[in-house]
Design a protein around this motif. Structure first.
Motif, mmCIF file in Angstrom:
data_model
loop_
_atom_site.group_PDB
_atom_site.id
_atom_site.type_symbol
_atom_site.label_atom_id
_atom_site.label_comp_id
_atom_site.label_asym_id
_atom_site.label_seq_id
_atom_site.Cartn_x
_atom_site.Cartn_y
_atom_site.Cartn_z
ATOM 1 N N PHE A 253 55.100 33.993 88.342
ATOM 2 C CA PHE A 253 56.203 33.916 87.389
ATOM 3 C C PHE A 253 57.394 34.822 87.688
ATOM 4 O O PHE A 253 58.431 34.698 87.037
ATOM 5 N N LEU A 254 57.268 35.739 88.653
ATOM 6 C CA LEU A 254 58.390 36.598 89.013
ATOM 7 C C LEU A 254 58.891 36.228 90.400
ATOM 8 O O LEU A 254 58.107 35.945 91.301
ATOM 9 N N ASN A 255 60.220 36.221 90.560
ATOM 10 C CA ASN A 255 60.745 35.968 91.900
ATOM 11 C C ASN A 255 60.589 37.237 92.736
ATOM 12 O O ASN A 255 60.191 38.302 92.226
ATOM 13 N N LEU A 256 60.926 37.146 94.015
ATOM 14 C CA LEU A 256 60.692 38.268 94.918
ATOM 15 C C LEU A 256 61.486 39.504 94.510
ATOM 16 O O LEU A 256 60.975 40.625 94.568
ATOM 17 N N GLU A 257 62.725 39.318 94.089
ATOM 18 C CA GLU A 257 63.536 40.459 93.675
ATOM 19 C C GLU A 257 62.902 41.161 92.481
ATOM 20 O O GLU A 257 62.887 42.398 92.414
ATOM 21 N N GLN A 258 62.375 40.406 91.537
ATOM 22 C CA GLN A 258 61.733 40.995 90.368
ATOM 23 C C GLN A 258 60.447 41.724 90.750
ATOM 24 O O GLN A 258 60.173 42.816 90.244
ATOM 25 N N ARG A 259 59.655 41.122 91.627
ATOM 26 C CA ARG A 259 58.420 41.766 92.072
ATOM 27 C C ARG A 259 58.712 43.067 92.808
ATOM 28 O O ARG A 259 58.030 44.070 92.636
ATOM 29 N N LEU A 260 59.761 43.040 93.614
ATOM 30 C CA LEU A 260 60.138 44.234 94.357
ATOM 31 C C LEU A 260 60.643 45.322 93.411
ATOM 32 O O LEU A 260 60.284 46.501 93.546
ATOM 33 N N THR B 2 65.729 41.127 100.735
ATOM 34 C CA THR B 2 65.858 41.461 99.315
ATOM 35 C C THR B 2 66.343 42.896 99.127
ATOM 36 O O THR B 2 67.171 43.177 98.250
ATOM 37 N N LEU B 3 65.851 43.804 99.939
ATOM 38 C CA LEU B 3 66.330 45.183 99.879
ATOM 39 C C LEU B 3 67.820 45.256 100.209
ATOM 40 O O LEU B 3 68.564 46.019 99.585
ATOM 41 N N LYS B 4 68.238 44.453 101.155
ATOM 42 C CA LYS B 4 69.647 44.426 101.523
ATOM 43 C C LYS B 4 70.507 43.966 100.345
ATOM 44 O O LYS B 4 71.566 44.544 100.075
ATOM 45 N N ARG B 5 70.046 42.929 99.624
ATOM 46 C CA ARG B 5 70.796 42.451 98.449
ATOM 47 C C ARG B 5 70.844 43.526 97.360
ATOM 48 O O ARG B 5 71.878 43.724 96.713
ATOM 49 N N MET B 6 69.717 44.211 97.157
ATOM 50 C CA MET B 6 69.689 45.277 96.161
ATOM 51 C C MET B 6 70.642 46.406 96.545
ATOM 52 O O MET B 6 71.295 47.010 95.680
ATOM 53 N N LYS B 7 70.715 46.681 97.837
ATOM 54 C CA LYS B 7 71.616 47.719 98.318
ATOM 55 C C LYS B 7 73.063 47.320 98.071
ATOM 56 O O LYS B 7 73.885 48.150 97.655
ATOM 57 N N GLU B 8 73.383 46.048 98.316
ATOM 58 C CA GLU B 8 74.744 45.556 98.091
ATOM 59 C C GLU B 8 75.134 45.634 96.616
ATOM 60 O O GLU B 8 76.311 45.817 96.284
ATOM 61 N N LYS B 9 74.147 45.495 95.733
ATOM 62 C CA LYS B 9 74.393 45.603 94.295
ATOM 63 C C LYS B 9 74.424 47.061 93.831
ATOM 64 O O LYS B 9 74.604 47.327 92.638
ATOM 65 N N GLU B 10 74.205 47.991 94.764
ATOM 66 C CA GLU B 10 74.183 49.428 94.496
ATOM 67 C C GLU B 10 73.060 49.819 93.539
ATOM 68 O O GLU B 10 73.175 50.770 92.761
ATOM 69 N N LEU B 11 71.943 49.077 93.633
ATOM 70 C CA LEU B 11 70.748 49.416 92.854
ATOM 71 C C LEU B 11 69.927 50.465 93.589
ATOM 72 O O LEU B 11 69.252 51.290 92.963
#
Length: 220
Positions: free
Chosen positions: A146-153, A190-199
């Motif tokens: 039920f969770l996508n990869l970004e949510q699981r990460l 996914t980590l790269k996307r999170m980094k781009e979002k400054e999370l």
């Protein structure tokens, strides 16, 4: 050393004097280094263990060799390392390895079984432990479904941050992938996307959580 550690068992106050002496004579400590295989069904039953120091993880391995963590144990937590982690109705094989250098207190299977048969408090502890592990397994399956990869990460990083009491996590992408049941390449993207979002910020073998509020928001 072991005689004092026996008092860490939740059911210790409800043991008879004879049972306490029996456990003291039969319990022992085991030491493992990170990456060591602690338990596999092929090795047979080990027993009930208490993590004294460090951490361990239990995982499933696919036919392709891909590993998926189903639960982790940290200092002060217990597990029954017998066939399928004491859940005989489960037909798949669970393996357990040291996720950190660790020290375990072991109560061998036959020793625990003897006291369990004689003491209702030990029996209740065993049943509660089995239900906790089943709950962890169900939670892991729910996250996969039920969770996508970004949510699981995000969930994994927040949990590690909480457990380690630090916003800086020394983790490799391979380690993360195995713990959330994904491929390293997918984790990297996914980590790269999170980094781009400054999370988060990402260094070599290191991840720093920059915005935990927005990471929690991903899970809503």
């Amino acid at each position: 050393m072991v005689p004092n550690q026996i008092e860490m068992l939740p059911f210790f106050p409800n043991l008879t004097g004879e049972e306490k002496d029996y456990l003291r004579k039969n319990m022992r400590t085991l030491e493992f280094q990170v990456g060591d295989l602690i338990y596999t069904p092929a090795k047979g039953s080990l027993g009930m263990v208490l993590v004294l120091k460090g951490g361990v993880r239990a995982y499933l391995t696919s036919e392709e060799g891909k590993k998926a963590t189903i639960f982790r144990l940290r200092e002060g937590e217990f597990c029954m390392l017998t066939m399928s982690c004491a859940m005989s109705q489960i037909t798949f094989d669970v393996e357990v390895e040291a996720s950190e250098d660790c020290s375990l207190l072991l109560l061998p299977t036959d020793v625990f079984a003897k006291v369990e048969q004689e003491n209702i408090y030990v029996k209740n502890f065993s049943l509660e432990l089995m239900m906790e592990r089943m709950s962890s397994l169900v939670e892991g399956v729910q996250q996969m479904m039920f969770l996508n990869l970004e949510q699981r990460l995000a969930s994994y990083l927040l949990d590690e941050s909480s457990q380690r009491k630090s916003d800086t996590l020394h983790l490799t992408q391979e380690e993360i992938a195995e713990n959330i049941g994904s491929a390293r390449e997918a984790v990297s993207r996914t980590l790269k996307r999170m980094k781009e979002k400054e999370l988060i910020s990402v260094g070599r073998g290191c991840i720093h959580l920059l915005d935990k509020k927005d990471l929690y928001a991903l899970l809503q």
